[in-house]
Design a protein around this motif. Structure first.
Motif, mmCIF file in Angstrom:
data_model
loop_
_atom_site.group_PDB
_atom_site.id
_atom_site.type_symbol
_atom_site.label_atom_id
_atom_site.label_comp_id
_atom_site.label_asym_id
_atom_site.label_seq_id
_atom_site.Cartn_x
_atom_site.Cartn_y
_atom_site.Cartn_z
ATOM 1 N N LEU A 144 22.528 66.493 44.288
ATOM 2 C CA LEU A 144 22.989 65.234 43.714
ATOM 3 C C LEU A 144 21.978 64.749 42.669
ATOM 4 O O LEU A 144 20.803 65.065 42.752
ATOM 5 C CB LEU A 144 23.140 64.168 44.805
ATOM 6 N N PRO A 145 22.484 63.948 41.690
ATOM 7 C CA PRO A 145 23.837 63.424 41.576
ATOM 8 C C PRO A 145 24.821 64.456 41.014
ATOM 9 O O PRO A 145 24.522 65.137 40.042
ATOM 10 C CB PRO A 145 23.678 62.250 40.606
ATOM 11 N N SER A 146 25.987 64.521 41.652
ATOM 12 C CA SER A 146 27.086 65.358 41.162
ATOM 13 C C SER A 146 28.358 64.995 41.904
ATOM 14 O O SER A 146 28.316 64.645 43.088
ATOM 15 C CB SER A 146 26.781 66.850 41.355
ATOM 16 N N GLU A 147 29.469 65.076 41.204
ATOM 17 C CA GLU A 147 30.761 64.813 41.836
ATOM 18 C C GLU A 147 31.078 65.890 42.868
ATOM 19 O O GLU A 147 31.582 65.604 43.957
ATOM 20 C CB GLU A 147 31.864 64.759 40.769
ATOM 21 N N LEU A 148 30.785 67.142 42.539
ATOM 22 C CA LEU A 148 31.041 68.233 43.479
ATOM 23 C C LEU A 148 30.202 68.063 44.740
ATOM 24 O O LEU A 148 30.682 68.296 45.860
ATOM 25 C CB LEU A 148 30.727 69.579 42.817
ATOM 26 N N GLY A 149 28.958 67.663 44.573
ATOM 27 C CA GLY A 149 28.089 67.460 45.728
ATOM 28 C C GLY A 149 28.572 66.341 46.625
ATOM 29 O O GLY A 149 28.536 66.446 47.863
ATOM 30 N N LEU A 150 29.034 65.246 46.031
ATOM 31 C CA LEU A 150 29.557 64.125 46.830
ATOM 32 C C LEU A 150 30.823 64.531 47.575
ATOM 33 O O LEU A 150 31.013 64.147 48.739
ATOM 34 C CB LEU A 150 29.817 62.923 45.928
ATOM 35 N N ASP A 151 31.697 65.297 46.923
ATOM 36 C CA ASP A 151 32.882 65.806 47.619
ATOM 37 C C ASP A 151 32.468 66.621 48.842
ATOM 38 O O ASP A 151 33.046 66.492 49.929
ATOM 39 C CB ASP A 151 33.706 66.696 46.685
ATOM 40 N N ALA A 152 31.457 67.482 48.646
ATOM 41 C CA ALA A 152 31.014 68.341 49.738
ATOM 42 C C ALA A 152 30.464 67.535 50.904
ATOM 43 O O ALA A 152 30.729 67.852 52.072
ATOM 44 C CB ALA A 152 29.953 69.313 49.223
ATOM 45 N N TYR A 165 30.687 53.196 34.885
ATOM 46 C CA TYR A 165 30.747 54.016 36.092
ATOM 47 C C TYR A 165 29.393 54.071 36.817
ATOM 48 O O TYR A 165 29.336 54.460 37.987
ATOM 49 C CB TYR A 165 31.205 55.429 35.734
ATOM 50 N N ALA A 166 28.325 53.679 36.148
ATOM 51 C CA ALA A 166 26.979 53.777 36.728
ATOM 52 C C ALA A 166 26.856 53.120 38.101
ATOM 53 O O ALA A 166 26.362 53.754 39.049
ATOM 54 C CB ALA A 166 25.948 53.200 35.760
ATOM 55 N N PRO A 167 27.287 51.858 38.291
ATOM 56 C CA PRO A 167 27.133 51.257 39.615
ATOM 57 C C PRO A 167 27.988 51.936 40.681
ATOM 58 O O PRO A 167 27.608 51.970 41.859
ATOM 59 C CB PRO A 167 27.554 49.794 39.405
ATOM 60 N N VAL A 168 29.122 52.492 40.281
ATOM 61 C CA VAL A 168 29.991 53.185 41.236
ATOM 62 C C VAL A 168 29.313 54.458 41.744
ATOM 63 O O VAL A 168 29.217 54.692 42.948
ATOM 64 C CB VAL A 168 31.353 53.521 40.586
ATOM 65 N N LEU A 169 28.833 55.285 40.803
ATOM 66 C CA LEU A 169 28.204 56.540 41.213
ATOM 67 C C LEU A 169 26.895 56.284 41.961
ATOM 68 O O LEU A 169 26.572 56.990 42.925
ATOM 69 C CB LEU A 169 27.946 57.427 40.001
ATOM 70 N N ALA A 170 26.150 55.265 41.539
ATOM 71 C CA ALA A 170 24.906 54.934 42.249
ATOM 72 C C ALA A 170 25.204 54.528 43.688
ATOM 73 O O ALA A 170 24.498 54.945 44.621
ATOM 74 C CB ALA A 170 24.164 53.826 41.515
ATOM 75 N N HIS A 171 26.252 53.719 43.881
ATOM 76 C CA HIS A 171 26.614 53.287 45.237
ATOM 77 C C HIS A 171 27.081 54.472 46.078
ATOM 78 O O HIS A 171 26.690 54.607 47.256
ATOM 79 C CB HIS A 171 27.709 52.231 45.165
ATOM 80 N N ARG A 172 27.909 55.338 45.497
ATOM 81 C CA ARG A 172 28.395 56.509 46.235
ATOM 82 C C ARG A 172 27.235 57.416 46.628
ATOM 83 O O ARG A 172 27.183 57.943 47.747
ATOM 84 C CB ARG A 172 29.401 57.285 45.387
ATOM 85 N N THR A 173 26.298 57.591 45.710
ATOM 86 C CA THR A 173 25.129 58.430 45.997
ATOM 87 C C THR A 173 24.262 57.799 47.071
ATOM 88 O O THR A 173 23.800 58.483 47.996
ATOM 89 C CB THR A 173 24.312 58.653 44.712
ATOM 90 N N LYS A 174 24.043 56.498 46.977
ATOM 91 C CA LYS A 174 23.213 55.809 47.971
ATOM 92 C C LYS A 174 23.833 55.917 49.361
ATOM 93 O O LYS A 174 23.134 56.146 50.360
ATOM 94 C CB LYS A 174 23.048 54.342 47.568
ATOM 95 N N ALA A 204 17.738 63.340 40.770
ATOM 96 C CA ALA A 204 17.738 62.351 39.690
ATOM 97 C C ALA A 204 18.427 61.079 40.165
ATOM 98 O O ALA A 204 19.097 61.055 41.204
ATOM 99 C CB ALA A 204 18.432 62.897 38.447
ATOM 100 N N CYS A 205 18.279 60.024 39.365
ATOM 101 C CA CYS A 205 18.905 58.737 39.662
ATOM 102 C C CYS A 205 20.168 58.577 38.820
ATOM 103 O O CYS A 205 20.086 58.488 37.593
ATOM 104 C CB CYS A 205 17.929 57.601 39.351
ATOM 105 N N PRO A 206 21.339 58.531 39.440
ATOM 106 C CA PRO A 206 22.576 58.411 38.657
ATOM 107 C C PRO A 206 22.687 57.085 37.910
ATOM 108 O O PRO A 206 23.301 57.029 36.841
ATOM 109 C CB PRO A 206 23.683 58.553 39.712
ATOM 110 N N TRP A 207 22.087 56.021 38.453
ATOM 111 C CA TRP A 207 22.120 54.730 37.761
ATOM 112 C C TRP A 207 21.433 54.857 36.403
ATOM 113 O O TRP A 207 21.996 54.498 35.367
ATOM 114 C CB TRP A 207 21.456 53.647 38.603
ATOM 115 N N ASP A 208 20.207 55.360 36.391
ATOM 116 C CA ASP A 208 19.475 55.513 35.137
ATOM 117 C C ASP A 208 20.205 56.453 34.185
ATOM 118 O O ASP A 208 20.270 56.206 32.980
ATOM 119 C CB ASP A 208 18.076 56.068 35.402
ATOM 120 N N ALA A 209 20.752 57.536 34.723
ATOM 121 C CA ALA A 209 21.410 58.527 33.873
ATOM 122 C C ALA A 209 22.613 57.932 33.153
ATOM 123 O O ALA A 209 22.790 58.130 31.942
ATOM 124 C CB ALA A 209 21.831 59.730 34.711
#
Length: 389
Positions: free
Chosen positions: A107-115, A149-158, A132-137
């Motif tokens: 992570l961060p990655s959509e495929l990784g979160l699905d897994a 999309y940054a806050p969404v992906l950051a929340h999903r990753t967290k 890496a930090c998806p928020w910063d990216a």
């Protein structure tokens, strides 16, 4: 553990390349075949689920495929396009994980979160590698869709990291503070430097200073624009200081060339394209006096560690894990080109003795990221995953 042959699935959003002979290749040395060796040693086989596209003839690539490694490559979509493919992607990931006994989600990655979600549902042992930090990216990506999309992906990753049975972080503090885990924590960078004798740095200052940065040019994340503005200030303040600034990396440099021209730096700035990982990059770094990493987003930057290992003096932003590598007097806030200019001027003003000490110190710090130091740490995290915890 099932009675199936042990197989580790590895999921990442990296875009691999494929050639007509069926080889899978990677840009910039990010996932050479040697990447998979620890996983093969522990699990016997590795199945990589990522993204892919056909080779462009002028790309410099490393071979990623080889014995005991197989690939499922989804279309090479970027940005918002990855959101729209969600349902079809999850079906493909589910099919790929049906044969896995263990899973590593980078992570961060959509495929990784699905897994991660599928492993929770199917009770498959899994581990997150957070690099890496998806928020910063996404906040610094440059597009409105990415910022939204940054806050969404950051929340999903967290959320995923908090629930994971185990997490391997590439930083010692930064990512842990933003994405804490309730599971077992490991720390091991995904950088692995070779152990080799290094050339001596010249004792006399260069007549023409050479600055350098390594980073893709698709977005503003590596801060090349910040560096150009800073160097423009330095040149004016230091009476047209003679220097060269070279940028290594993939992507179209046109907008940065236009900026350099606007700033009066057209003769000083060179975009030299991609160089092969390993010796070619090291030979280039051996000619760099001051390495700049003015990034808006980082995990623990491989390029900075490589530059330090070659004795370069380095200046970087406070993004990600860079402060874990560099002293406070070599740091600036992301995007603050005036502060970067001051750091550069301070570095140039250093005595020859001070510069040599800084070069030696950087080499010493980089030794923590040599293969011999990191390999046991990585294997410990995989041992934990293999135990089924």
């Amino acid at each position: 553990m099932t009675d199936r042959m042990t197989q580790c699935a590895f999921l990442v959003d990296h875009i691999f390349r494929t050639d007509q002979s069926g080889n899978v290749l990677t840009m910039g040395g990010k996932f050479p075949y040697t990447t998979w060796e620890p996983y093969i040693k522990k699990f016997g086989r590795v199945h990589v689920i990522a993204r892919g596209q056909a080779v462009n003839g002028d790309e410099l690539l490393s071979v990623s495929s080889g014995p005991d490694v197989s690939f499922t490559l989804l279309p090479a979509k970027r940005g918002a396009a990855r959101i729209t493919e969600r349902f079809s992607r999850k079906r493909l990931v589910s099919d790929a994980l049906a044969k896995a006994t263990h899973v590593v989600a980078r992570l961060p990655s959509e495929l990784g979160l699905d897994a991660c979600a599928i492993c929770e549902k199917w009770n498959i042992p899994y581990q997150i590698e957070l690099v890496a930090c998806p928020w910063d990216a996404l906040r610094n990506h440059g597009t409105l869709a990415a910022r939204l999309y940054a806050p969404v992906l950051a929340h999903r990753t967290k959320t995923a990291v908090a629930k994971a049975p185990s997490v391997r972080y590439v930083t010692e503090k930064f990512l842990q503070s933003r994405y804490p885990s309730r599971g077992k924590n490991f720390v091991a960078s995904n950088v692995a430097l070779p152990q080799h004798r290094l050339p001596s740095r010249p004792s006399e200052p260069a007549t023409i200073l050479k600055f350098g940065t390594i980073g893709a040019l698709h977005t503003d994340l590596k801060g090349v624009g910040t560096a150009l503005h800073a160097l423009s200030i330095v040149r004016k303040n230091l009476n047209n200081l003679p220097f060269i600034y070279e940028v290594v990396g993939e992507g179209d440099p046109s907008r940065f060339k236009e900026l350099a021209d606007t700033l009066g730096l057209a003769e000083q700035v060179r975009f030299v394209g991609v160089k092969r990982a390993g010796e070619e990059i090291f030979r280039w770094l051996d000619q760099v006096d001051i390495y700049l990493q003015p990034s808006f987003q980082e995990g623990l930057p491989r390029a900075t560690i490589e530059a330090m290992s070659r004795g370069c003096r380095c200046i970087g932003s406070t993004a990600g894990g860079i402060p874990e590598l560099l002293a406070a007097n070599r740091l600036h806030a992301p995007g603050d080109h005036a502060a970067l200019a001051r750091r550069i001027e301070d570095c140039i003003a250093s005595s020859a003795e001070s510069a040599a000490q800084e070069s030696s110190h950087n080499r010493t710090v980089s030794e923590r990221y040599e293969w011999a130091s990191l390999y046991p740490l990585r294997m410990a995290s995989l041992d934990y995953l293999l135990s089924g915890q």
